[in-house]
Design an enzyme around this catalytic site. Structure first.
Site, PDB file in Angstrom:
ATOM      1  N   TRP A   6       4.568  -4.170  14.537  1.00 33.17           N
ATOM      2  CA  TRP A   6       5.707  -3.803  13.690  1.00 33.17           C
ATOM      3  C   TRP A   6       6.863  -3.168  14.446  1.00 33.17           C
ATOM      4  O   TRP A   6       7.834  -2.750  13.829  1.00 33.17           O
ATOM      5  CB  TRP A   6       5.240  -2.885  12.554  1.00 33.17           C
ATOM      6  CG  TRP A   6       4.388  -1.745  13.034  1.00 33.17           C
ATOM      7  CD1 TRP A   6       3.021  -1.750  13.131  1.00 33.17           C
ATOM      8  CD2 TRP A   6       4.823  -0.467  13.514  1.00 33.17           C
ATOM      9  NE1 TRP A   6       2.574  -0.551  13.643  1.00 33.17           N
ATOM     10  CE2 TRP A   6       3.656   0.257  13.883  1.00 33.17           C
ATOM     11  CE3 TRP A   6       6.056   0.138  13.661  1.00 33.17           C
ATOM     12  CZ2 TRP A   6       3.711   1.550  14.386  1.00 33.17           C
ATOM     13  CZ3 TRP A   6       6.106   1.422  14.167  1.00 33.17           C
ATOM     14  CH2 TRP A   6       4.945   2.113  14.516  1.00 33.17           C
ATOM     15  N   GLU A  36      -4.918   7.582  15.132  1.00 32.79           N
ATOM     16  CA  GLU A  36      -4.675   6.160  15.397  1.00 32.79           C
ATOM     17  C   GLU A  36      -3.778   6.028  16.620  1.00 32.79           C
ATOM     18  O   GLU A  36      -2.827   6.793  16.790  1.00 32.79           O
ATOM     19  CB  GLU A  36      -3.918   5.496  14.233  1.00 32.79           C
ATOM     20  CG  GLU A  36      -4.674   5.373  12.949  1.00 32.79           C
ATOM     21  CD  GLU A  36      -3.819   4.697  11.867  1.00 32.79           C
ATOM     22  OE1 GLU A  36      -2.832   4.012  12.199  1.00 32.79           O
ATOM     23  OE2 GLU A  36      -4.134   4.887  10.692  1.00 32.79           O
ATOM     24  N   ARG A  77       0.859  -1.192   0.000  1.00 30.11           N
ATOM     25  CA  ARG A  77       0.000   0.000   0.000  1.00 30.11           C
ATOM     26  C   ARG A  77       0.893   1.239   0.000  1.00 30.11           C
ATOM     27  O   ARG A  77       2.117   1.112   0.045  1.00 30.11           O
ATOM     28  CB  ARG A  77      -0.909  -0.009   1.227  1.00 30.11           C
ATOM     29  CG  ARG A  77      -0.104  -0.005   2.514  1.00 30.11           C
ATOM     30  CD  ARG A  77      -0.963   0.108   3.757  1.00 30.11           C
ATOM     31  NE  ARG A  77      -0.117   0.047   4.942  1.00 30.11           N
ATOM     32  CZ  ARG A  77      -0.535   0.230   6.175  1.00 30.11           C
ATOM     33  NH1 ARG A  77      -1.789   0.473   6.406  1.00 30.11           N
ATOM     34  NH2 ARG A  77       0.296   0.166   7.184  1.00 30.11           N
ATOM     35  N   GLU A 100      -1.830  -7.845   9.459  1.00 29.02           N
ATOM     36  CA  GLU A 100      -2.153  -7.175  10.727  1.00 29.02           C
ATOM     37  C   GLU A 100      -3.003  -8.029  11.661  1.00 29.02           C
ATOM     38  O   GLU A 100      -3.659  -7.510  12.561  1.00 29.02           O
ATOM     39  CB  GLU A 100      -2.808  -5.826  10.429  1.00 29.02           C
ATOM     40  CG  GLU A 100      -1.805  -4.911   9.750  1.00 29.02           C
ATOM     41  CD  GLU A 100      -2.247  -3.475   9.580  1.00 29.02           C
ATOM     42  OE1 GLU A 100      -3.409  -3.269   9.190  1.00 29.02           O
ATOM     43  OE2 GLU A 100      -1.412  -2.567   9.804  1.00 29.02           O
ATOM     44  N   LYS A 101      -2.934  -9.353  11.480  1.00 30.57           N
ATOM     45  CA  LYS A 101      -3.833 -10.193  12.286  1.00 30.57           C
ATOM     46  C   LYS A 101      -3.444 -10.223  13.758  1.00 30.57           C
ATOM     47  O   LYS A 101      -4.258 -10.585  14.598  1.00 30.57           O
ATOM     48  CB  LYS A 101      -3.942 -11.610  11.731  1.00 30.57           C
ATOM     49  CG  LYS A 101      -2.670 -12.435  11.693  1.00 30.57           C
ATOM     50  CD  LYS A 101      -3.010 -13.849  11.186  1.00 30.57           C
ATOM     51  CE  LYS A 101      -1.777 -14.678  10.918  1.00 30.57           C
ATOM     52  NZ  LYS A 101      -0.934 -14.165   9.820  1.00 30.57           N
ATOM     53  N   ASN A 107      -4.284   7.820   3.285  1.00 32.13           N
ATOM     54  CA  ASN A 107      -3.760   7.349   4.568  1.00 32.13           C
ATOM     55  C   ASN A 107      -2.253   7.555   4.595  1.00 32.13           C
ATOM     56  O   ASN A 107      -1.538   7.118   3.690  1.00 32.13           O
ATOM     57  CB  ASN A 107      -4.061   5.859   4.755  1.00 32.13           C
ATOM     58  CG  ASN A 107      -3.816   5.402   6.173  1.00 32.13           C
ATOM     59  OD1 ASN A 107      -4.486   5.855   7.098  1.00 32.13           O
ATOM     60  ND2 ASN A 107      -2.842   4.530   6.373  1.00 32.13           N
ATOM     61  N   GLU A 108      -1.799   8.256   5.597  1.00 35.72           N
ATOM     62  CA  GLU A 108      -0.362   8.411   5.827  1.00 35.72           C
ATOM     63  C   GLU A 108       0.429   8.645   4.533  1.00 35.72           C
ATOM     64  O   GLU A 108       1.309   7.859   4.169  1.00 35.72           O
ATOM     65  CB  GLU A 108       0.195   7.200   6.572  1.00 35.72           C
ATOM     66  CG  GLU A 108      -0.395   7.056   7.951  1.00 35.72           C
ATOM     67  CD  GLU A 108       0.296   6.003   8.807  1.00 35.72           C
ATOM     68  OE1 GLU A 108       0.900   5.074   8.254  1.00 35.72           O
ATOM     69  OE2 GLU A 108       0.211   6.112  10.045  1.00 35.72           O
ATOM     70  N   HIS A 126      -2.025  -7.386  15.223  1.00 34.89           N
ATOM     71  CA  HIS A 126      -1.958  -6.007  15.716  1.00 34.89           C
ATOM     72  C   HIS A 126      -3.067  -5.819  16.746  1.00 34.89           C
ATOM     73  O   HIS A 126      -4.180  -6.295  16.561  1.00 34.89           O
ATOM     74  CB  HIS A 126      -2.157  -5.036  14.550  1.00 34.89           C
ATOM     75  CG  HIS A 126      -1.827  -3.610  14.886  1.00 34.89           C
ATOM     76  ND1 HIS A 126      -2.607  -2.843  15.722  1.00 34.89           N
ATOM     77  CD2 HIS A 126      -0.790  -2.822  14.507  1.00 34.89           C
ATOM     78  CE1 HIS A 126      -2.070  -1.634  15.828  1.00 34.89           C
ATOM     79  NE2 HIS A 126      -0.968  -1.598  15.110  1.00 34.89           N
TER      80      HIS A 126
END
Ligand code: GAL
Length: 696
Positions: free
Chosen positions: A330, A322, A119, A370-371, A157-158, A373
């Site tokens: 991470w 966030e 992304r 991200e499972k 996003n970012e 996170h």
């Protein structure tokens, strides 16, 4: 001077509590989507950020749109009294888009086009990507612009990173032509290209910096970074055309970042420029609480600094877009927030100006990156675990704090941060490769004020300096004549200015000033830096200041004094007994120069003198030990004061006034014991004069 007005960043008169919600990952599980609503009510969630990476769910094939699921999400959230922050989906594209239009894929600095995946990696110049993003944004604005749940736009996003494709090279050349009035000689002069035979004779010869090509022209590197910021903003501006047109009443933000290890401002984009295009600043904060390289209090201080910068960008409350309620996936080690830390760190964000506590993410993903996170809701859907309970506690307390929304944090002290200066300093061949640490140096100066609970704004150079009594501008290596003139005016009019080693050396093109130190700086400071000594990491020197010796490392400037008073002298080396710290009366103000990088205790003692001299005071005087921070937000009628224990021990604090505990509604004062990580939020009423004007 204190200002007590409220500035609402959203139309909401409550603190936003919620975060990234990705129902698009669960469209085949209506039971889960239903459960979400119940769990949101339980945990006092009132705002969900939807659609951040939902492009594939919204447009599974080119021109084929699926909005029904999002319609339902909007209605469902509204049905539980919630509001939606709607994201535009440009942060990640569907695979069909990359396949059909490969120009949207980024090319890296080695000139390799990237494959589809991940992304945040599109070309900012591609007209195809600009068209596609604008089109889907228009459809979103048409469909949801009037939905009563819509609170705000979260654009992309970012934003970050750069693209070096041919389209970007062309755009860069056009940007340069505009900047240098189509005068290649002017560009060559500004970039000092006569060095190493780098003179350009045709615009077409100019390429973005590359490790396999040109990277030794500092002016080129600096202009490229400026271009990357401008091109990102131009992409953003293109995204928001339909939003401004169709929903002029809905505020627009995009989420900013921090560079993580040291929690310093994100380096890739000049946020001071970006801020001007946003209605609201928001940012994503992921401090590594409980890490093994610094104390909790030291990290809390860094969090304070960066919040004070992001708040000061628009001089209004910001949003925490966030944060994790527990851990991330991470960091090098993904440690869980200890009991109490989520509540404490949330309160700290509010204390420094946030009008929200928003999480990444609401529900843990089942698969992929991200499972693991942290999220409010875990894979097991349970509500009796620590994380869900702490989030619920935050939600409950935030409801009691709605009076804080829109309130300000007036400061009389400002520290100057400059993105361009940081880029130039990091690029410079000279001094020491590892120890420039410009943002960290600013934090070093911030420490003294954080420890004394004195509010600080961290401002950028276009801000009005005149509202501050003390302006601290350490390591201002790159400084234009225009900025020098404004600093001079600030001091002449009565301001106190502090500068340090490695300041005032190059102009805005990164070209050295030729006359020694700039004449205006010399006059203001009544001295002149003659040479800068760079020390090896294990070298030490010291400075004698007001009867004490302070350790010096990394940098020492040899100084020649004209009218300045010598406040401190070096103790070692060939410049022993020569001036290290000076002060000079200039006009109605005072200019201080600190020649070396000194230990924390020096800053404490040095700034203590200035605090007394300038009568700088905390909003509420609370006696406390190390690691407790007291921060405040000021409403027209009262101050909200946060007393926070960032240590692992109990702490005794003494409040000299009676105030109201916002959580219990009880009056408190005198000696109070704070548990490990405990925070108190209190309300201190301000006297109101009979003419109804608020005074401090
Ligand atoms: C942010 C990003 C989110 C999520 C989060 C995880 O940088 O915006 O989408 O990936 O990190 O910590």
């Amino acid at each position: 001077m204190p200002r007590y007005e409220r500035t609402y960043t959203t139309q909401a008169n409550f603190i936003l509590h919620g975060g990234d919600y990705n129902p698009d990952q669960w469209l085949d599980r209506p039971d889960i989507l239903q459960a979400d609503l119940e769990l949101m009510k339980l945990s006092h969630i009132n705002t969900l950020t939807v659609g951040v990476f939902a492009w594939s769910a919204l447009e599974p094939e080119e021109g084929v749109y699926r909005f029904e699921w999002l319609d339902k999400v909007f209605d469902d959230i509204y049905s539980i009294g919630g509001r939606v922050i709607l994201a535009t989906p440009s942060g990640a594209r569907p695979a069909w888009l990359s396949k059909k239009y490969p120009e949207v894929l980024r090319v890296n600095a080695e000139r390799v086009r990237q494959l589809h995946g991940g992304r945040h990696n599109h070309c900012f110049t591609s007209s195809v990507y600009r068209e596609k993003t604008q089109h889907i944004n228009r459809l979103l604005a048409e469909r949801y612009g009037d939905h009563p749940a819509l609170l705000m736009w979260h654009v992309s996003n970012e934003y970050g990173g750069e693209c070096h494709c041919n389209l970007c090279q062309e755009a860069f050349r056009e940007w340069l032509k505009k900047k240098y009035n189509h005068d290649l000689d002017a560009l060559n002069a500004a970039w000092w290209t006569s060095f190493w035979s780098h003179t350009y004779t045709d615009w077409a010869q100019i390429e973005s910096p590359s490790p396999i090509g040109e990277h030794t022209i500092h002016g080129l590197n600096l202009d490229w970074k400026r271009f990357v910021t401008d091109q990102t903003i131009s992409f953003f501006e293109n995204e928001i055309v339909p939003l401004r047109e169709l929903t002029p009443h809905i505020p627009i933000t995009t989420n900013f970042m921090a560079d993580t290890h040291d929690l310093i401002p994100f380096q890739g984009l000049d946020y001071s420029k970006f801020a001007k295009h946003l209605d609201v600043i928001s940012w994503d904060a992921y401090p590594a609480w409980h890490n093994d390289w610094e104390s909790t209090a030291d990290l809390a201080m860094k969090v304070g600094f960066i919040n004070d910068l992001y708040r000061s960008l628009k001089q209004q409350p910001f949003l925490l877009m966030e944060c994790t309620p527990s851990l991330v996936n991470w960091h090098k080690v993904n440690k869980a927030k200890r009991p109490g830390m989520h509540f404490l760190s949330s309160m700290q964000m509010i204390a420094h100006g946030s009008d929200s506590i928003l999480y990444f993410q609401w529900r843990k993903s089942r698969g992929s990156f991200e499972k693991f996170h942290g999220a409010v809701v875990d894979h097991d859907n349970r509500t009796d675990n620590r994380v869900f309970q702490e989030v619920t506690k935050v939600g409950k307390m935030l409801k009691k704090m709605s009076g804080i929304v829109g309130t300000s944090r007036p400061a009389e002290v400002a520290i100057l941060y400059d993105w361009e200066n940081n880029w130039a300093l990091n690029d410079v061949q000279g001094f020491a490769a590892e120890t420039k640490r410009y943002p960290q140096t600013l934090v070093q100066h911030y420490r003294a004020f954080w420890e004394h609970d004195i509010p600080v704004d961290v401002i950028t150079k276009e801000h009005d300096f005149s509202r501050y009594r003390l302006l601290i501008a350490p390591m201002l290596y790159l400084v234009s004549e225009e900025l020098i003139a404004r600093l001079k005016e600030f001091v002449a009019n009565g301001g106190t200015l502090v500068m340090t080693y490695i300041s005032g050396i190059v102009d805005e093109h990164d070209l050295a000033y030729l006359t020694g130190w700039h004449q205006d700086l010399r006059e203001m400071f009544g001295m002149e830096p003659i040479e800068t000594d760079t020390l090896y990491p294990n070298d030490r020197n010291s400075v004698h200041y007001r009867g004490r010796s302070y350790e010096l490392k990394d940098y020492a400037t040899v100084i020649k004094v004209q009218t300045a008073t010598i406040e401190g002298v070096y103790e070692e080396d060939f410049y022993a007994n020569t001036p290290a710290v000076t002060s000079n009366q200039y006009g109605k103000g005072q200019a201080y120069y600190i020649g070396g990088r000194l230990e924390d205790q020096f800053h404490r003692d040095f700034y203590q003198v200035l605090m007394e001299k300038l009568n700088l005071r905390p909003i509420l005087f609370v006696k406390h030990g190390k690691g407790v921070s007291v921060q405040a937000r000021q409403a027209p009628e009262c101050d909200y004061v946060f007393i926070m224990n960032f240590t692992e021990e109990k702490q005794t604090v003494v409040l000299e006034e009676k105030v109201k505990n916002l959580f219990t509604d009880k009056e408190i004062g005198g000696e109070i014991i704070l548990d490990k990580y405990e925070v108190l939020v209190v309300e201190k009423k301000r006297e109101i004069h009979s003419n109804n004007k608020s005074i401090k």
